[in-house]
Design a protein around this motif. Structure first.
Motif, PDB file in Angstrom:
ATOM      1  N   UNK A 108      56.405  14.378  81.768  1.00  0.00           N
ATOM      2  CA  UNK A 108      56.647  15.820  81.836  1.00  0.00           C
ATOM      3  C   UNK A 108      57.742  16.244  80.865  1.00  0.00           C
ATOM      4  N   UNK A 109      58.737  15.390  80.675  1.00  0.00           N
ATOM      5  CA  UNK A 109      59.793  15.706  79.706  1.00  0.00           C
ATOM      6  C   UNK A 109      59.224  15.778  78.292  1.00  0.00           C
ATOM      7  N   UNK A 110      58.316  14.854  77.960  1.00  0.00           N
ATOM      8  CA  UNK A 110      57.677  14.881  76.635  1.00  0.00           C
ATOM      9  C   UNK A 110      56.829  16.135  76.482  1.00  0.00           C
ATOM     10  N   UNK A 111      56.050  16.491  77.534  1.00  0.00           N
ATOM     11  CA  UNK A 111      55.210  17.688  77.475  1.00  0.00           C
ATOM     12  C   UNK A 111      56.057  18.954  77.363  1.00  0.00           C
ATOM     13  N   UNK A 112      57.180  18.992  78.064  1.00  0.00           N
ATOM     14  CA  UNK A 112      58.087  20.134  77.957  1.00  0.00           C
ATOM     15  C   UNK A 112      58.684  20.250  76.564  1.00  0.00           C
ATOM     16  N   UNK A 113      58.971  19.102  75.951  1.00  0.00           N
ATOM     17  CA  UNK A 113      59.512  19.109  74.596  1.00  0.00           C
ATOM     18  C   UNK A 113      58.504  19.690  73.613  1.00  0.00           C
ATOM     19  N   UNK A 114      57.214  19.338  73.807  1.00  0.00           N
ATOM     20  CA  UNK A 114      56.179  19.860  72.929  1.00  0.00           C
ATOM     21  C   UNK A 114      56.103  21.366  72.956  1.00  0.00           C
ATOM     22  N   UNK A 137      47.227  21.213  62.008  1.00  0.00           N
ATOM     23  CA  UNK A 137      47.199  22.430  62.820  1.00  0.00           C
ATOM     24  C   UNK A 137      46.697  22.141  64.229  1.00  0.00           C
ATOM     25  N   UNK A 138      45.639  21.344  64.339  1.00  0.00           N
ATOM     26  CA  UNK A 138      45.085  21.022  65.653  1.00  0.00           C
ATOM     27  C   UNK A 138      46.079  20.247  66.509  1.00  0.00           C
ATOM     28  N   UNK A 139      46.754  19.262  65.925  1.00  0.00           N
ATOM     29  CA  UNK A 139      47.719  18.472  66.696  1.00  0.00           C
ATOM     30  C   UNK A 139      48.846  19.368  67.199  1.00  0.00           C
ATOM     31  N   UNK A 140      49.312  20.285  66.351  1.00  0.00           N
ATOM     32  CA  UNK A 140      50.362  21.200  66.782  1.00  0.00           C
ATOM     33  C   UNK A 140      49.915  22.110  67.916  1.00  0.00           C
ATOM     34  N   UNK A 141      48.705  22.636  67.823  1.00  0.00           N
ATOM     35  CA  UNK A 141      48.188  23.508  68.886  1.00  0.00           C
ATOM     36  C   UNK A 141      48.032  22.735  70.188  1.00  0.00           C
ATOM     37  N   UNK A 142      47.503  21.511  70.089  1.00  0.00           N
ATOM     38  CA  UNK A 142      47.302  20.690  71.288  1.00  0.00           C
ATOM     39  C   UNK A 142      48.631  20.377  71.962  1.00  0.00           C
ATOM     40  N   UNK A 143      49.624  19.965  71.169  1.00  0.00           N
ATOM     41  CA  UNK A 143      50.936  19.631  71.734  1.00  0.00           C
ATOM     42  C   UNK A 143      51.557  20.830  72.430  1.00  0.00           C
ATOM     43  N   UNK A 144      51.278  22.016  71.934  1.00  0.00           N
ATOM     44  CA  UNK A 144      51.860  23.229  72.502  1.00  0.00           C
ATOM     45  C   UNK A 144      51.182  23.649  73.805  1.00  0.00           C
ATOM     46  N   UNK A 145      49.921  23.235  74.018  1.00  0.00           N
ATOM     47  CA  UNK A 145      49.149  23.751  75.158  1.00  0.00           C
ATOM     48  C   UNK A 145      48.920  22.713  76.259  1.00  0.00           C
ATOM     49  N   UNK A 146      49.410  21.489  76.089  1.00  0.00           N
ATOM     50  CA  UNK A 146      49.176  20.455  77.108  1.00  0.00           C
ATOM     51  C   UNK A 146      49.905  20.770  78.406  1.00  0.00           C
ATOM     52  N   UNK A 147      51.108  21.294  78.312  1.00  0.00           N
ATOM     53  CA  UNK A 147      51.967  21.451  79.492  1.00  0.00           C
ATOM     54  C   UNK A 147      51.340  22.258  80.622  1.00  0.00           C
ATOM     55  N   UNK A 148      50.798  23.469  80.393  1.00  0.00           N
ATOM     56  CA  UNK A 148      50.274  24.226  81.548  1.00  0.00           C
ATOM     57  C   UNK A 148      49.132  23.530  82.267  1.00  0.00           C
ATOM     58  N   UNK A 149      48.244  22.867  81.536  1.00  0.00           N
ATOM     59  CA  UNK A 149      47.127  22.177  82.184  1.00  0.00           C
ATOM     60  C   UNK A 149      47.640  20.947  82.942  1.00  0.00           C
ATOM     61  N   UNK A 150      48.548  20.202  82.328  1.00  0.00           N
ATOM     62  CA  UNK A 150      49.091  19.004  82.968  1.00  0.00           C
ATOM     63  C   UNK A 150      49.863  19.357  84.233  1.00  0.00           C
ATOM     64  N   UNK A 151      50.759  20.331  84.141  1.00  0.00           N
ATOM     65  CA  UNK A 151      51.573  20.686  85.311  1.00  0.00           C
ATOM     66  C   UNK A 151      50.728  21.285  86.428  1.00  0.00           C
ATOM     67  N   UNK A 152      49.728  22.096  86.082  1.00  0.00           N
ATOM     68  CA  UNK A 152      48.875  22.681  87.120  1.00  0.00           C
ATOM     69  C   UNK A 152      47.975  21.643  87.767  1.00  0.00           C
TER      70      UNK A 152
END
Length: 267
Positions: A108-114, A137-152
């Motif tokens: 979660x700390x890594x996902x929050x950092x992203x 571009x895709x890697x940056x977008x993915x790293x930015x959007x992982x957190x809400x799906x993971x935390x939910x």
């Protein structure tokens, strides 16, 4: 029995008040936003048909460049969301299992950092590492959007009633059966809410892909800003906002359709 005891007994025996009814999704509610977006796009098209564009603006919007930028933006959104789902949902399931719970704070700390890292800064680092193009571009977008799906996903699975899980195990269901037939269906509403958030995030973040050579509607926006051409900037902005609202509407519709019927009846 005395009369003084009667009101107390009646109060104890009285059934609980009925739960308030769930908001009913009507045909009007489902069609209002698409109708509004169609009206906005039609008005924008009529305005551009009558607008007197200078050669630079006309060149920026000619030869199918608008449809190309829109299609690139849709591709970036769909592909990044696909990878977010296949990364975040299985990872959220694994981190809620007893053997891997100790690793959840680190992940979660890594996902929050992203997500805490500014998107443009993250994209710049990826371009330095991977070079320009769609991949960075895709890697940056993915790293930015992982957190809400993971935390939910984790919140939905952790929020399940333990008695229901024990009952499922008590009737002989395997751990995989409990997960697929009890835990995940109960967690679907929260998971879908996270997916909806990630979709809208991806549409917005994809506008920055132009700085890494990834294309998208950000090309129109940056062209309009750098060349001070308001028609190009307005068109790129309107298309981005329209796409974000449309994606959010489609996700809300999917929430309604995919939501288990038993949950609706029981809530």
């Amino acid at each position: 029995m005395t009369t003084s005891e009667t009101p107390e007994l009646e109060e104890r025996a009285a059934p609980p008040p009925p739960a308030p009814p769930r908001p009913h999704v009507t045909w009007q509610k489902l069609t209002f936003l698409p109708a509004f977006l169609i009206a906005v796009l039609l008005g924008t098209w009529l305005w551009f048909e009558q607008a007197d564009l200078d050669p630079l603006s006309a060149n920026a919007l000619s030869n199918g460049q608008v449809s190309k930028a829109l299609w690139q933006h849709v591709q970036l959104t769909v592909i990044s969301t696909f990878f977010v789902l296949i990364i975040a949902i299985p990872l959220g399931i694994v981190l809620t299992r007893r053997a891997f719970r100790k690793a959840s704070p680190v992940v979660m700390a890594v996902a929050n950092t992203g997500q805490a890292t500014p998107a443009i800064g993250l994209l710049a680092l990826l371009v330095i590492w991977l070079g320009t193009g769609t991949k960075a571009a895709l890697i940056g977008i993915i790293a930015y959007a992982v957190l809400p799906v993971l935390s939910n996903t984790m919140a939905g699975l952790k929020g399940n009633d333990p008695t229901l899980l024990e009952a499922a195990r008590g009737i002989g269901m395997t751990p995989l059966g409990v997960l697929t037939r009890v835990e995940l269906p109960l967690a679907v509403p929260l998971i879908l809410a996270g997916v909806r958030t990630a979709l809208v995030l991806n549409v917005g973040t994809a506008t920055l892909a132009t700085f890494g050579g990834g294309g998208g509607l950000g090309v129109l926006i940056t062209t309009g800003i750098t060349n001070q051409r308001m028609p190009v900037l307005i068109l790129g902005s309107i298309l981005t906002v329209t796409l974000a609202l449309l994606v959010d509407w489609l996700a809300s519709l999917a929430e309604l359709l995919v939501r288990p019927r038993g949950l609706e009846a029981g809530t």
